[in-house]
Design an enzyme around this catalytic site. Sequence first.
Site, PDB file in Angstrom:
ATOM      1  N   GLY A  40      49.364  38.957  39.726  1.00  0.00           N
ATOM      2  CA  GLY A  40      48.413  39.670  40.712  1.00  0.00           C
ATOM      3  C   GLY A  40      47.651  40.700  40.054  1.00  0.00           C
ATOM      4  O   GLY A  40      48.050  41.051  38.692  1.00  0.00           O
ATOM      5  N   GLY A  41      46.719  41.304  40.788  1.00  0.00           N
ATOM      6  CA  GLY A  41      45.946  42.475  39.820  1.00  0.00           C
ATOM      7  C   GLY A  41      46.773  43.519  39.747  1.00  0.00           C
ATOM      8  O   GLY A  41      46.815  44.571  38.914  1.00  0.00           O
ATOM      9  N   MET A  42      47.910  43.709  40.681  1.00  0.00           N
ATOM     10  CA  MET A  42      48.814  44.813  40.590  1.00  0.00           C
ATOM     11  C   MET A  42      49.981  44.700  39.451  1.00  0.00           C
ATOM     12  O   MET A  42      50.287  45.732  38.781  1.00  0.00           O
ATOM     13  CB  MET A  42      49.584  45.070  41.850  1.00  0.00           C
ATOM     14  CG  MET A  42      50.417  46.356  42.087  1.00  0.00           C
ATOM     15  SD  MET A  42      51.244  46.387  43.681  1.00  0.00           S
ATOM     16  CE  MET A  42      52.066  44.925  43.701  1.00  0.00           C
ATOM     17  N   ALA A  43      50.257  43.390  39.528  1.00  0.00           N
ATOM     18  CA  ALA A  43      51.822  43.513  38.554  1.00  0.00           C
ATOM     19  C   ALA A  43      51.950  41.875  38.412  1.00  0.00           C
ATOM     20  O   ALA A  43      51.502  41.051  38.997  1.00  0.00           O
ATOM     21  CB  ALA A  43      52.937  43.700  39.340  1.00  0.00           C
ATOM     22  N   GLY A  57      54.828  34.626  39.179  1.00  0.00           N
ATOM     23  CA  GLY A  57      53.895  35.146  39.881  1.00  0.00           C
ATOM     24  C   GLY A  57      53.016  36.148  39.201  1.00  0.00           C
ATOM     25  O   GLY A  57      53.315  36.742  38.236  1.00  0.00           O
ATOM     26  N   ASP A  95      51.172  48.132  53.417  1.00  0.00           N
ATOM     27  CA  ASP A  95      50.441  47.065  53.109  1.00  0.00           C
ATOM     28  C   ASP A  95      50.812  45.539  53.523  1.00  0.00           C
ATOM     29  O   ASP A  95      51.175  44.936  52.693  1.00  0.00           O
ATOM     30  CB  ASP A  95      50.301  47.182  51.502  1.00  0.00           C
ATOM     31  CG  ASP A  95      49.157  46.051  51.086  1.00  0.00           C
ATOM     32  OD1 ASP A  95      49.688  45.982  49.778  1.00  0.00           O
ATOM     33  OD2 ASP A  95      48.250  45.790  51.702  1.00  0.00           O
ATOM     34  N   LYS A 136      59.340  42.632  38.646  1.00  0.00           N
ATOM     35  CA  LYS A 136      57.953  42.836  38.768  1.00  0.00           C
ATOM     36  C   LYS A 136      57.422  44.155  37.640  1.00  0.00           C
ATOM     37  O   LYS A 136      57.861  45.104  37.900  1.00  0.00           O
ATOM     38  CB  LYS A 136      57.707  43.275  40.082  1.00  0.00           C
ATOM     39  CG  LYS A 136      56.061  43.452  40.186  1.00  0.00           C
ATOM     40  CD  LYS A 136      55.935  43.743  42.003  1.00  0.00           C
ATOM     41  CE  LYS A 136      55.833  42.266  42.696  1.00  0.00           C
ATOM     42  NZ  LYS A 136      55.369  42.244  44.196  1.00  0.00           N
ATOM     43  N   VAL A 175      55.101  39.106  37.891  1.00  0.00           N
ATOM     44  CA  VAL A 175      56.454  38.833  38.255  1.00  0.00           C
ATOM     45  C   VAL A 175      57.197  37.697  37.159  1.00  0.00           C
ATOM     46  O   VAL A 175      56.666  36.689  37.238  1.00  0.00           O
ATOM     47  CB  VAL A 175      56.409  38.387  39.847  1.00  0.00           C
ATOM     48  CG1 VAL A 175      57.894  38.283  40.161  1.00  0.00           C
ATOM     49  CG2 VAL A 175      55.867  39.345  40.546  1.00  0.00           C
TER      50      VAL A 175
END
Length: 515
Positions: free
Chosen positions: A18-21, A16, A131, A38, A23
């Site tokens: 995303g902009g945050m992390a 996985g 969130d 993550k 995985v």
Amino acid sequence: MSQLLGGRYRLGDMIGTGGMADVFEAKDERLSRKVAVKILRSDLAKDPSFVTRFRKEALAAAGLNHPGIVAVYDSGEDPAPYIVMELVSGKTLREIIRTGERLPLDRALEIGEGILAALDYSHERGIVHRDIKPANVMITDKGDVKVMDFGIARALDDLAATLTNTWNVVGTAQYLSPEQAVGEVADARSDIYSAGCLLYEVMTGQPPFTGDTPVSIAYQHVSGEFALPSTVLPGLPEGVDVMLSVALAKRPIDRYQSAGLMLDDLFRIHSGQVVKTKIARKPITRKTLVISLVGLLIVSGAAVFGLNMSNTGTTGGPSNSVPNVIGLTEAEAKAQLGDYVVTVQRAHDPQIPVDRVSNQIPVASAQAKPGSAVVLTISDGPGDALVPDGLIGLSLGDARAVLTSVGLVVARTEVSPSDKPQGTVLSVTPEMGSTVTAGTGVVLIIANGEVEIPNLIGVEAIQARAILINSNFLIKEFNDYDSAQPIGVVIRQFPEAGATRTIGESVTITINKAP
């Protein structure tokens, strides 16, 4: 050779991003089990204050032990802040929604029940997610619901990045509470609002608010009115409109005041009962709109400034880090914790082998002074759970809390005619005192709540409303004039005093009002 984190987590395929992390699937070489790792984005890792917050929130998230929450096992900061989590086989709710397939109502309600049960558990322990959105809800291959990212969400919220962080803003804005949109403090009721947005989308196929930009969506959360779910998808039960209208109230005080209360109404809808919660509505003035918009724009600008400033920070490492001893024997753990005063306790754990460390406080990588206390929990294996005594006679919410505290969950509820207050537990399966496997679902038979109507004639209107609300009745009001009676009192009621009705039904009162 693949990368090894913390001397024990061998990274495998990326599962996985995303902009945050990012995985990764990984293998915990110490415990020979698969986990998810993550790893946070590099620019977030450059902010020392964020790293400190992240460490604190990872510690808090690691203390959550609930079947509806993705477990956090470990955390570290080399080469970047990372957390080690339970590896869940399944899909995120976001992936399911994006297929365009609308879930049946029963399944949508089950998902909502799973999310709210997890939030009720975390809120009781002082952890607010901040969130809640489809990307943070996993549906396992077995159909179970699991909420994830409790720790990271709170740390990111402290960065004030909700509206302006381009990697996550569009998804987040659709589930943003009004108080978050204008920069106010988010509490448990913010999670309830976000859960309401999520449920609205799962049930109707579209979010309550949409727009061309994140700010326009956020502005609608502050000031806009959403279409009732039954107008978007005709045929939905009336209780869905009531429940989501309360959950999506603009003011936190007008929403459900706990996830458990919203969960109770979900159960009522699921079992075909009447939803008793009153919808509180307060008109939004133009003054409120202006203040909210100004606040929203200020927060947006401040967040941009904060993110820009965060990139100028330098990375700082912990000077006295507590070593990671999860999975070690007691002797091995004590040898590594020679600088600390170690206290040992034992508890059952479904995932850690017998006689190995299953939990440590402080968690690995936390800063602690030499000579301070470290508490280790040694696993006694999966173990069994005892269906507790004393469930009969409790309210549904109280019974659920008791079952959760001993490692059990409510599988489903069924209603039965009774003169007990609605929601009172009448019987339990498996029976109380039974020994079952930890995590087993329990079936509760609850009362439908046939009670006597009180005498309201001559009672002041405000007091009559309070009596009916406390008795869990809905209220219908009319006005009429009787010169022989004082103004403001009840002059007629239906049903009459002494009649019996199911809790949640309506009682009509007529208030004396001067022409």
